[in-house]
Design a protein around this motif. Structure first.
Motif, PDB file in Angstrom:
ATOM      1  N   GLN A  20       0.828  -1.190   0.000  1.00 42.12           N
ATOM      2  CA  GLN A  20       0.000   0.000   0.000  1.00 42.12           C
ATOM      3  C   GLN A  20       0.874   1.256   0.000  1.00 42.12           C
ATOM      4  OE1 GLN A  20      -2.491  -1.568  -0.895  1.00 42.12           O
ATOM      5  NE2 GLN A  20      -4.107  -1.346   0.635  1.00 42.12           N
ATOM      6  N   GLN A  21       0.242   2.385  -0.312  1.00 42.61           N
ATOM      7  CA  GLN A  21       0.968   3.653  -0.382  1.00 42.61           C
ATOM      8  C   GLN A  21       0.069   4.754   0.164  1.00 42.61           C
ATOM      9  OE1 GLN A  21       2.257   4.667  -4.323  1.00 42.61           O
ATOM     10  NE2 GLN A  21       3.033   6.681  -3.731  1.00 42.61           N
ATOM     11  N   ILE A  22       0.687   5.764   0.782  1.00 45.53           N
ATOM     12  CA  ILE A  22      -0.093   6.852   1.366  1.00 45.53           C
ATOM     13  C   ILE A  22       0.665   8.165   1.244  1.00 45.53           C
ATOM     14  CG2 ILE A  22       0.854   6.599   3.704  1.00 45.53           C
ATOM     15  CD1 ILE A  22      -2.005   7.148   4.762  1.00 45.53           C
ATOM     16  N   THR A  59      -4.102  10.735   1.223  1.00 45.65           N
ATOM     17  CA  THR A  59      -4.490  10.032   0.002  1.00 45.65           C
ATOM     18  C   THR A  59      -3.911   8.635   0.119  1.00 45.65           C
ATOM     19  OG1 THR A  59      -4.409  12.082  -1.283  1.00 45.65           O
ATOM     20  CG2 THR A  59      -4.444  10.012  -2.504  1.00 45.65           C
ATOM     21  N   TYR A  60      -4.786   7.645   0.169  1.00 44.21           N
ATOM     22  CA  TYR A  60      -4.386   6.261   0.422  1.00 44.21           C
ATOM     23  C   TYR A  60      -4.648   5.440  -0.830  1.00 44.21           C
ATOM     24  CZ  TYR A  60      -4.288   1.682   2.816  1.00 44.21           C
ATOM     25  OH  TYR A  60      -4.005   0.389   3.218  1.00 44.21           O
ATOM     26  N   TYR A  61      -3.613   4.766  -1.314  1.00 47.21           N
ATOM     27  CA  TYR A  61      -3.699   4.001  -2.557  1.00 47.21           C
ATOM     28  C   TYR A  61      -3.829   2.512  -2.235  1.00 47.21           C
ATOM     29  CZ  TYR A  61      -1.871   8.372  -4.434  1.00 47.21           C
ATOM     30  OH  TYR A  61      -1.681   9.696  -4.764  1.00 47.21           O
ATOM     31  N   ASN A  62      -4.900   1.924  -2.706  1.00 46.51           N
ATOM     32  CA  ASN A  62      -5.137   0.495  -2.474  1.00 46.51           C
ATOM     33  C   ASN A  62      -4.511  -0.316  -3.605  1.00 46.51           C
ATOM     34  OD1 ASN A  62      -6.029  -1.995  -1.625  1.00 46.51           O
ATOM     35  ND2 ASN A  62      -8.156  -1.677  -2.267  1.00 46.51           N
ATOM     36  N   ASN A  63      -3.299  -0.763  -3.382  1.00 48.14           N
ATOM     37  CA  ASN A  63      -2.601  -1.585  -4.368  1.00 48.14           C
ATOM     38  C   ASN A  63      -2.818  -3.071  -4.147  1.00 48.14           C
ATOM     39  OD1 ASN A  63      -1.443   0.724  -5.582  1.00 48.14           O
ATOM     40  ND2 ASN A  63       0.141   0.785  -4.003  1.00 48.14           N
ATOM     41  N   SER A  64      -3.680  -3.402  -3.178  1.00 48.33           N
ATOM     42  CA  SER A  64      -3.969  -4.805  -2.882  1.00 48.33           C
ATOM     43  C   SER A  64      -5.029  -5.342  -3.836  1.00 48.33           C
ATOM     44  CB  SER A  64      -4.467  -4.939  -1.438  1.00 48.33           C
ATOM     45  OG  SER A  64      -5.843  -4.600  -1.337  1.00 48.33           O
ATOM     46  N   PRO A  65      -5.235  -6.644  -3.863  1.00 46.50           N
ATOM     47  CA  PRO A  65      -6.292  -7.216  -4.700  1.00 46.50           C
ATOM     48  C   PRO A  65      -7.641  -7.262  -3.980  1.00 46.50           C
ATOM     49  CG  PRO A  65      -4.984  -8.979  -3.762  1.00 46.50           C
ATOM     50  CD  PRO A  65      -4.353  -7.703  -3.297  1.00 46.50           C
ATOM     51  N   ASP A  66      -7.740  -6.603  -2.838  1.00 45.59           N
ATOM     52  CA  ASP A  66      -8.926  -6.724  -1.982  1.00 45.59           C
ATOM     53  C   ASP A  66      -9.756  -5.446  -1.972  1.00 45.59           C
ATOM     54  OD1 ASP A  66      -7.873  -9.239  -1.219  1.00 45.59           O
ATOM     55  OD2 ASP A  66      -6.665  -8.272   0.342  1.00 45.59           O
ATOM     56  N   ASN A  67     -11.060  -5.608  -1.761  1.00 43.91           N
ATOM     57  CA  ASN A  67     -11.950  -4.482  -1.502  1.00 43.91           C
ATOM     58  C   ASN A  67     -11.892  -4.158  -0.012  1.00 43.91           C
ATOM     59  OD1 ASN A  67     -12.965  -4.318  -4.190  1.00 43.91           O
ATOM     60  ND2 ASN A  67     -14.299  -6.058  -3.767  1.00 43.91           N
ATOM     61  N   LEU A  68     -11.678  -2.902   0.319  1.00 42.90           N
ATOM     62  CA  LEU A  68     -11.569  -2.486   1.713  1.00 42.90           C
ATOM     63  C   LEU A  68     -12.814  -1.690   2.110  1.00 42.90           C
ATOM     64  CD1 LEU A  68      -7.829  -1.322   1.754  1.00 42.90           C
ATOM     65  CD2 LEU A  68      -8.771  -3.609   2.213  1.00 42.90           C
ATOM     66  N   ASN A  69     -13.510  -2.163   3.132  1.00 43.40           N
ATOM     67  CA  ASN A  69     -14.727  -1.495   3.607  1.00 43.40           C
ATOM     68  C   ASN A  69     -14.458  -0.554   4.770  1.00 43.40           C
ATOM     69  OD1 ASN A  69     -16.682  -2.865   1.858  1.00 43.40           O
ATOM     70  ND2 ASN A  69     -16.102  -4.709   3.012  1.00 43.40           N
ATOM     71  N   LYS A  70     -13.262  -0.632   5.329  1.00 40.18           N
ATOM     72  CA  LYS A  70     -12.881   0.229   6.446  1.00 40.18           C
ATOM     73  C   LYS A  70     -11.371   0.389   6.437  1.00 40.18           C
ATOM     74  CE  LYS A  70     -14.821  -2.598   9.356  1.00 40.18           C
ATOM     75  NZ  LYS A  70     -15.291  -3.265  10.597  1.00 40.18           N
ATOM     76  N   TYR A 125      -1.720  -2.573   5.916  1.00 39.58           N
ATOM     77  CA  TYR A 125      -2.550  -3.631   5.343  1.00 39.58           C
ATOM     78  C   TYR A 125      -1.685  -4.379   4.333  1.00 39.58           C
ATOM     79  CZ  TYR A 125      -6.420  -6.111   3.138  1.00 39.58           C
ATOM     80  OH  TYR A 125      -7.254  -7.098   2.664  1.00 39.58           O
ATOM     81  N   ASP A 126      -1.541  -5.700   4.531  1.00 38.41           N
ATOM     82  CA  ASP A 126      -0.757  -6.500   3.606  1.00 38.41           C
ATOM     83  C   ASP A 126      -1.470  -7.820   3.348  1.00 38.41           C
ATOM     84  OD1 ASP A 126      -0.246  -8.043   5.877  1.00 38.41           O
ATOM     85  OD2 ASP A 126       1.751  -7.212   6.176  1.00 38.41           O
ATOM     86  N   ASP A 127      -0.732  -8.816   2.863  1.00 37.46           N
ATOM     87  CA  ASP A 127      -1.386 -10.073   2.507  1.00 37.46           C
ATOM     88  C   ASP A 127      -1.888 -10.846   3.726  1.00 37.46           C
ATOM     89  OD1 ASP A 127       1.071 -10.745   3.489  1.00 37.46           O
ATOM     90  OD2 ASP A 127       1.670 -11.971   1.783  1.00 37.46           O
ATOM     91  N   GLU A 128      -1.586 -10.360   4.937  1.00 35.33           N
ATOM     92  CA  GLU A 128      -2.127 -10.953   6.162  1.00 35.33           C
ATOM     93  C   GLU A 128      -3.320 -10.170   6.695  1.00 35.33           C
ATOM     94  OE1 GLU A 128       1.072 -11.232   8.917  1.00 35.33           O
ATOM     95  OE2 GLU A 128       2.089 -12.843   7.838  1.00 35.33           O
TER      96      GLU A 128
END
Length: 231
Positions: A26-28, A50-61, A181-184
């Motif tokens: 992730q990046q911020i 500004t938070y960049y979601n580079n993960s493959p997941d949808n984040l609800n929070k 937030y990472d793969d865990e």
């Protein structure tokens, strides 16, 4: 023979899937404005991220660390420091003895998204949980503005006011810091005495403080002529 064959196939499949994973993080970007009142050892803070979601997941929070909330009687760090078998000699029962004007705190006033909508948030100890109005999808970015009031505690460990070296304020982990937030998943563990790894990011910080103070810190000074002191 059949059992051995199945095990072999499972192991082969595992390595095939693992080999196809791609690395991401992730990046911020933080844009922080601080209005510092040394008379009551408090500061008001506006933090735009500004938070960049580079993960493959949808984040609800999303989650933030509020480290200063650990320096209060009854906090998890206070209880742990008084009850474990090998306590930190710098802490012991010092947090428990802090008066109201000596504790640390970070109180969130509001969290607003990029559409100027106030978001629901829950502040519990050293963790802030922010419920997003809509999921942050992979490859997308999130803009938030946090308003916060903080008080710097007496020096207990590395952070605080009036340390032994006569530094007025040692400012460590002083802003609402995005949890990793990472793969865990989310690393939103409460703070009890050890910092956590954070999101890779950029910082643009403006600090308004009485001119009698000399500030020291990392980064590139943007107003060297105003600061003076050899810059």
């Amino acid at each position: 023979m059949r059992i051995l064959y199945i095990i072999f196939i499972n192991v082969f499949f595992y390595f095939q899937v693992s080999g196809q994973k791609t690395y991401w993080q992730q990046q911020i970007s933080y844009d922080i404005d601080v209005d510092f009142n040394h008379q009551n050892h408090q500061f008001n803070l506006t933090e735009k991220i500004t938070y960049y979601n580079n993960s493959p997941d949808n984040l609800n929070k999303v989650f933030f660390h509020l480290y200063y909330n650990a320096f209060q009687p009854g906090s998890m760090m206070d209880v742990r420091s008084r009850t474990i078998a090998d306590p930190d000699s710098r802490v012991l029962d010092r947090i428990q003895k802090l008066n109201k004007d000596e504790i640390g705190f970070q109180k969130i006033n509001s969290v607003v998204d990029g559409n100027n909508k106030n978001l629901i948030f829950n502040e519990q100890g050293t963790i802030l949980e922010v419920i997003l109005d809509k999921p942050l999808n992979p490859g997308k970015k999130l803009k938030l503005t946090l308003s916060c009031r903080s008080q710097i505690p007496l020096q207990i460990r590395r952070t605080g006011r009036y340390n032994k070296e006569n530094v007025a304020y040692s400012m460590t982990q002083w802003y609402p810091k995005m949890c990793e937030y990472d793969d865990e998943g989310w690393h939103s563990n409460p703070y009890i005495g050890r910092e956590f790894h954070g999101v890779w990011g950029d910082f643009d910080v403006t600090i308004n403080i009485d001119s009698s103070f000399v500030l020291g810190g990392t980064g590139i000074i943007q107003n060297p002529n105003e600061v003076g002191y050899g810059y």
